[in-house]
Scaffold this motif. Structure first.
Motif, PDB file in Angstrom:
ATOM      1  N   GLY A   1       0.817  -1.211   0.000  1.00 24.18           N
ATOM      2  CA  GLY A   1       0.000   0.000   0.000  1.00 24.18           C
ATOM      3  C   GLY A   1       0.848   1.257   0.000  1.00 24.18           C
ATOM      4  N   LYS A   2       2.021   1.158  -0.612  1.00 27.56           N
ATOM      5  CA  LYS A   2       2.917   2.308  -0.673  1.00 27.56           C
ATOM      6  C   LYS A   2       3.355   2.525  -2.117  1.00 27.56           C
ATOM      7  N   LEU A   3       3.717   3.760  -2.409  1.00 28.61           N
ATOM      8  CA  LEU A   3       4.251   4.039  -3.734  1.00 28.61           C
ATOM      9  C   LEU A   3       5.481   4.925  -3.641  1.00 28.61           C
ATOM     10  N   ILE A   4       6.293   4.805  -4.684  1.00 30.47           N
ATOM     11  CA  ILE A   4       7.448   5.690  -4.862  1.00 30.47           C
ATOM     12  C   ILE A   4       7.089   6.639  -5.996  1.00 30.47           C
ATOM     13  N   ALA A   5       7.383   7.923  -5.806  1.00 30.15           N
ATOM     14  CA  ALA A   5       7.166   8.902  -6.875  1.00 30.15           C
ATOM     15  C   ALA A   5       8.484   9.617  -7.142  1.00 30.15           C
ATOM     16  N   ILE A   6       8.756   9.873  -8.414  1.00 34.93           N
ATOM     17  CA  ILE A   6       9.938  10.651  -8.788  1.00 34.93           C
ATOM     18  C   ILE A   6       9.461  11.811  -9.656  1.00 34.93           C
ATOM     19  N   CYS A   7       9.879  13.024  -9.279  1.00 33.62           N
ATOM     20  CA  CYS A   7       9.406  14.211  -9.997  1.00 33.62           C
ATOM     21  C   CYS A   7      10.529  15.233 -10.097  1.00 33.62           C
ATOM     22  N   PRO A   8      10.383  16.210 -10.991  1.00 35.20           N
ATOM     23  CA  PRO A   8      11.386  17.265 -11.067  1.00 35.20           C
ATOM     24  C   PRO A   8      11.442  18.043  -9.745  1.00 35.20           C
ATOM     25  N   PRO A   9      12.627  18.611  -9.423  1.00 36.84           N
ATOM     26  CA  PRO A   9      12.782  19.229  -8.104  1.00 36.84           C
ATOM     27  C   PRO A   9      11.840  20.406  -7.855  1.00 36.84           C
ATOM     28  N   ASP A  10      11.489  21.164  -8.906  1.00 35.92           N
ATOM     29  CA  ASP A  10      10.688  22.372  -8.679  1.00 35.92           C
ATOM     30  C   ASP A  10       9.238  22.060  -8.302  1.00 35.92           C
ATOM     31  N   VAL A  11       8.788  20.827  -8.489  1.00 34.51           N
ATOM     32  CA  VAL A  11       7.402  20.507  -8.124  1.00 34.51           C
ATOM     33  C   VAL A  11       7.341  19.566  -6.915  1.00 34.51           C
ATOM     34  N   ALA A  12       8.511  19.232  -6.341  1.00 32.27           N
ATOM     35  CA  ALA A  12       8.543  18.214  -5.286  1.00 32.27           C
ATOM     36  C   ALA A  12       7.762  18.652  -4.044  1.00 32.27           C
ATOM     37  N   ALA A  13       7.903  19.914  -3.663  1.00 32.80           N
ATOM     38  CA  ALA A  13       7.217  20.384  -2.450  1.00 32.80           C
ATOM     39  C   ALA A  13       5.706  20.299  -2.638  1.00 32.80           C
ATOM     40  N   ARG A  14       5.244  20.660  -3.829  1.00 37.82           N
ATOM     41  CA  ARG A  14       3.804  20.605  -4.115  1.00 37.82           C
ATOM     42  C   ARG A  14       3.333  19.151  -4.081  1.00 37.82           C
ATOM     43  N   LEU A  15       4.121  18.268  -4.676  1.00 39.18           N
ATOM     44  CA  LEU A  15       3.736  16.857  -4.699  1.00 39.18           C
ATOM     45  C   LEU A  15       3.681  16.286  -3.274  1.00 39.18           C
ATOM     46  N   LEU A  16       4.666  16.629  -2.480  1.00 44.76           N
ATOM     47  CA  LEU A  16       4.690  16.129  -1.097  1.00 44.76           C
ATOM     48  C   LEU A  16       3.445  16.598  -0.344  1.00 44.76           C
ATOM     49  N   ALA A  17       3.070  17.854  -0.545  1.00 51.37           N
ATOM     50  CA  ALA A  17       1.897  18.393   0.145  1.00 51.37           C
ATOM     51  C   ALA A  17       0.633  17.650  -0.283  1.00 51.37           C
ATOM     52  N   VAL A  18       0.501  17.384  -1.577  1.00 50.22           N
ATOM     53  CA  VAL A  18      -0.683  16.662  -2.087  1.00 50.22           C
ATOM     54  C   VAL A  18      -0.718  15.244  -1.516  1.00 50.22           C
ATOM     55  N   MET A  19       0.425  14.599  -1.484  1.00 55.25           N
ATOM     56  CA  MET A  19       0.484  13.228  -0.966  1.00 55.25           C
ATOM     57  C   MET A  19       0.094  13.207   0.513  1.00 55.25           C
ATOM     58  N   ARG A  20       0.641  14.149   1.267  1.00 53.82           N
ATOM     59  CA  ARG A  20       0.358  14.159   2.707  1.00 53.82           C
ATOM     60  C   ARG A  20      -1.095  14.530   3.005  1.00 53.82           C
ATOM     61  N   ALA A  21      -1.756  15.153   2.054  1.00 58.65           N
ATOM     62  CA  ALA A  21      -3.157  15.539   2.267  1.00 58.65           C
ATOM     63  C   ALA A  21      -4.097  14.345   2.081  1.00 58.65           C
ATOM     64  N   HIS A  22      -3.598  13.242   1.520  1.00 60.87           N
ATOM     65  CA  HIS A  22      -4.451  12.060   1.284  1.00 60.87           C
ATOM     66  C   HIS A  22      -4.256  11.060   2.424  1.00 60.87           C
ATOM     67  N   PRO A  23      -5.346  10.409   2.846  1.00 60.62           N
ATOM     68  CA  PRO A  23      -5.207   9.476   3.984  1.00 60.62           C
ATOM     69  C   PRO A  23      -4.159   8.387   3.770  1.00 60.62           C
ATOM     70  N   LEU A  24      -3.938   7.963   2.521  1.00 62.36           N
ATOM     71  CA  LEU A  24      -2.948   6.906   2.276  1.00 62.36           C
ATOM     72  C   LEU A  24      -1.535   7.452   2.059  1.00 62.36           C
ATOM     73  N   GLY A  25      -1.410   8.794   2.193  1.00 65.70           N
ATOM     74  CA  GLY A  25      -0.084   9.382   1.992  1.00 65.70           C
ATOM     75  C   GLY A  25       0.361  10.231   3.157  1.00 65.70           C
ATOM     76  N   LEU A  26      -0.293  10.032   4.303  1.00 67.68           N
ATOM     77  CA  LEU A  26      -0.008  10.879   5.474  1.00 67.68           C
ATOM     78  C   LEU A  26       1.472  10.848   5.861  1.00 67.68           C
ATOM     79  N   GLY A  27       2.095   9.690   5.699  1.00 63.76           N
ATOM     80  CA  GLY A  27       3.495   9.543   6.127  1.00 63.76           C
ATOM     81  C   GLY A  27       4.487   9.765   5.001  1.00 63.76           C
ATOM     82  N   SER A  28       4.059  10.500   3.966  1.00 62.24           N
ATOM     83  CA  SER A  28       4.949  10.694   2.805  1.00 62.24           C
ATOM     84  C   SER A  28       6.210  11.460   3.187  1.00 62.24           C
ATOM     85  N   ALA A  29       7.278  11.183   2.458  1.00 62.22           N
ATOM     86  CA  ALA A  29       8.551  11.853   2.750  1.00 62.22           C
ATOM     87  C   ALA A  29       9.403  11.904   1.502  1.00 62.22           C
TER      88      ALA A  29
END
Lengths: 382, 349
Positions: free
Chosen positions: B284-312
């Motif tokens: 129930g986990k995923l790895i995501a790879i993204c360009p550096p300029d969008v990483a903070a936005r992606l992390l915020a979106v992931m942490r906002a979802h119940p299955l991504g609360l522990g994203s890092a």
């Protein structure tokens, strides 16, 4: 995690690294053999060598129970499983070690042999109880750390009157192996291999104590520091060894005071003495026949001795050609000195025993350290 | 036991009896099993049509198809079972293309003698997982093998999904400088299975993280369509999955050990057994790879979802022709994080 993170703290590591840099005298080398694969594993897994000055070297010793078992004994285990059709119970790492013809217990299992991976000797007893019509053999290996559980299982089998349980005993003794290394021609002639000090295996000493190394340190004039397996333990023990060498001392010191005492665990020693006795000689992979270096089951427990219960062929198997495991186990060569390293011998397809166990020197070099080795025709990637 | 002894449920009564060879014969017993078990629980119009295949209008856009065979022992474990796993696994494989999963198929290989009540438990769990995910099981198959030739039940699921316009997710798209993220603590599933399979009693029960990740992925690709790689680190764990991506993209990776989330119970179990959580399976986990300029936005979106609360954020992609995955250890040293070799085996002492 309590009692773990404290021994992996980066700030303490930096402090210790600073102390080692200050105290390691420029102009001389410090060649420290970590006897045990647990230390080798910690050194590579945490990158301890990165924190050492360039004149402090770790030499990887023979202290991996899987690595030191000669091929012939693994052939014997296969024979028990395949010819005698016993249920063979063994610890995980042992299943992948190549025997003659690159067979292994894992391959034998795939071919239909009844080989079970166990987590403790008690699992083997349980399997025996659940299979009263089958003979169950515990393939017992390891140093002094794993010997008491085997002794307890044997005694329990005797108490319960189990008639279908026996032990194929391959337990070996650490102090005898260290002595053998120091007396080997390569080390005696220190122009070839210099070993200035030893890090002693802490789990072994939790059973036997630190005292058994005292005559060794005195006779061979080399410091022995009993070291725990966490990276900070290894670094602190390294500093202790460097200080002894700087002072010209050769004593047994105990870094692992949170567990190890001078006398060790008397209760465990008692149960081992009750069940086992010294073998006059035992063949080690890499060291050859070493006197008084292994245990066998006492006559009182003969009914539980697989070597007496089953007809086992004499061990004549030879090491694979070109495999340098024997020299690597003695500290005479590095894994990268072996022509086979990464060239047909990898953890996926091991040829020698040192590539099998995660604690083997070759596996540790390959798994954690090969990026440090320049690839042929190119610079190191790191 | 014959097929006639197996009691099929009527009006919600649980099934009794055991799987018999005739359940796989294609005759009346098979039809009865399908009607009283699979149709009953997976019920939807496409399945109810009773044809050999499900017929539907293809949506516009690029389709993704994936299939996965599920064998797990034990069949029921803390936090899940083979049924839910078979649904989640294939939904996640579809989702890792950045796609929205549409339909699933399910093929069952049953072992003669397997209790029908246990099969019903599996099927009920599958139905609940598919329903919760909003991805119906629209076609399937059942075969029976002789006793001793199976492990109770094997399930193969196939999924089909559609990739939104503008999303380009693939394992060969990682570029030096990209940021590597993980959606939460690793190793829960593998340790949960191990704890039951080997009868290892831990003080704290560790539950599998088995979950369908498509809704998390939907929110991620909507907010950050620039995502280059998605992958669920199942067998072989985080380490093996990152090595796969590094090979596909011909890049290296540098991880920060201290940043990789691992639950305390999993760490403790791994310490005890000499296993490395980096190599333990997740469901129930995923790895995501993204360009550096969008990483903070992606992390915020992931942490906002119940299955991504522990994203890092756990590391970065670097140039390296050897495609090595390396890690700065908590200790300040560095080491390679290699492919899993064979199977992780517990240490001896």
């Amino acid at each position: 995690m309590k009692y773990v993170d404290e021994f992996r703290a980066r700030d303490l590591a930096e402090g210790l690294a600073g102390a080692i840099r200050r105290e390691a005298a420029p102009g001389r080398s410090y060649n420290i053999m970590e006897f045990c694969g647990g230390h080798t594993h910690a050194i590579f897994r945490y990158g301890v060598q990165d924190l050492m000055p360039s004149n402090v070297h770790y030499i990887h010793g023979p202290g991996c129970p899987v690595c030191v078992l000669p091929i012939g004994r693994i052939d014997n285990a296969l024979e028990l499983a395949e010819r005698h059709k016993v249920i063979l119970c063994t610890y995980g790492d042992m299943m992948r070690v190549p025997a003659s013809g690159r067979r292994s217990l894992l391959k034998a299992k795939a071919d239909g042999a009844d080989v079970h991976m166990i987590y403790s000797t008690q699992d083997a007893l349980r399997i025996a109880a659940e299979n009263p019509t089958r003979q169950v053999v515990l393939f017992a290996i390891g140093f002094e750390t794993t010997t008491p559980p085997t002794a307890i299982a044997l005694k329990a089998a005797a108490d319960r009157g189990l008639t279908n349980f026996s032990v194929f005993c391959n337990h070996v003794l650490t102090p005898a192996a260290i002595k053998e290394i120091v007396e080997s021609p390569e080390v005696r002639d220190s122009a070839r291999v210099a070993i200035d000090a030893f890090l002693g295996p802490s789990h072994v000493s939790s059973v036997i104590g630190s005292a058994p190394y005292e005559p060794f340190a005195k006779v061979y004039r080399r410091p022995v520091v009993i070291a725990g397996f966490e990276p900070l333990d290894v670094m602190q023990a390294t500093l202790m060894a460097i200080r002894q060498l700087n002072d010209g001392r050769h004593e047994v010191e105990n870094q692992y005071v949170r567990v190890v005492t001078r006398e060790g665990n008397r209760k465990a020693q008692g149960v081992v003495d009750e069940v086992f006795e010294l073998r006059p000689s035992f063949a080690w992979r890499g060291l050859g026949e070493v006197a008084d270096s292994a245990l066998r089951i006492r006559a009182e427990f003969a009914a539980f001795d697989a070597e007496r219960r089953f007809e086992i062929s004499p061990s004549t198997a030879r090491e694979p050609k070109s495999c340098e495991c024997p020299s690597i186990l003695r500290g005479a060569k590095k894994p990268t000195d072996c022509k086979l390293f990464g060239n047909g011998c990898t953890p996926d397809n091991p040829i020698g025993s040192c590539m099998v166990s995660s604690e083997g020197a070759c596996a540790a070099y390959w798994t954690y350290g090969r990026f440090r080795q320049p690839a042929s025709g190119s610079e190191a990637a790191a | 036991m014959t097929a006639h002894d197996a009691r099929f449920s009527a009006a919600g009564a649980p099934l009794t009896g055991a799987v018999d060879m005739t359940h796989g014969s294609g005759g009346r017993a098979t039809a009865e099993l399908v009607r009283s078990l699979f149709l009953k629980h997976f019920d939807n119009p496409l399945l109810r049509a009773g044809n050999d295949g499900a017929c539907f209008q293809p949506p516009a856009g690029r389709l993704v198809m994936s299939t996965d065979a599920h064998v797990v022992s034990p069949l029921f474990f803390p936090g899940g079972d083979i049924g839910a796993l078979a649904v989640h696994g294939t939904i996640n494989d579809i989702a890792m293309a950045g796609a929205r999963p549409l339909y699933l198929s399910a093929a069952f290989i049953l072992e003669q003698g397997f209790p029908l009540a246990e099969l019903e438990r599996v099927v009920v769990s599958m139905a609940a997982a598919a329903s919760a995910a909003g991805v119906p099981i629209v076609t399937g198959d059942t075969k029976v093998v002789e006793r001793g030739k199976g492990d109770g039940v094997f399930i193969t699921t196939t999924g089909i999904g559609v990739v939104p316009d503008g999303v380009e997710v693939s394992g060969d798209r990682a570029r030096p400088g990209d940021v590597i993220l993980v959606s939460g603590p690793i190793g829960d599933h593998g340790v949960a299975i191990l704890s039951k399979r080997e009868n290892l009693a831990f003080e704290v029960e560790i539950c599998s993280d088995s979950a369908a990740l498509h809704r998390l992925v939907a929110s991620m690709v909507e907010a950050v369509p620039e995502i280059r790689v998605l992958r669920d680190p199942t067998r072989g764990g985080l380490a093996t999955t990152l090595n796969e991506i590094a090979q596909q993209s011909r890049v290296g990776m540098r991880l920060e050990e201290a940043a990789i989330p691992v639950n305390e119970g999993v760490r403790a179990a791994c310490e005890l057994l000499g296993l490395d959580p980096l190599y333990i399976a997740n469901e129930g986990k995923l790895i995501a790879i993204c360009p550096p300029d969008v990483a903070a936005r992606l992390l915020a979106v992931m942490r906002a979802h119940p299955l991504g609360l522990g994203s890092a954020v756990i590391g970065e992609v670097v140039g390296d022709p050897n495609a090595f995955v390396q890690m700065r250890t908590v200790f300040g040293g560095s080491r390679i994080v290699d492919w899993l070799n064979g199977e992780q085996l517990p240490r001896i002492c």
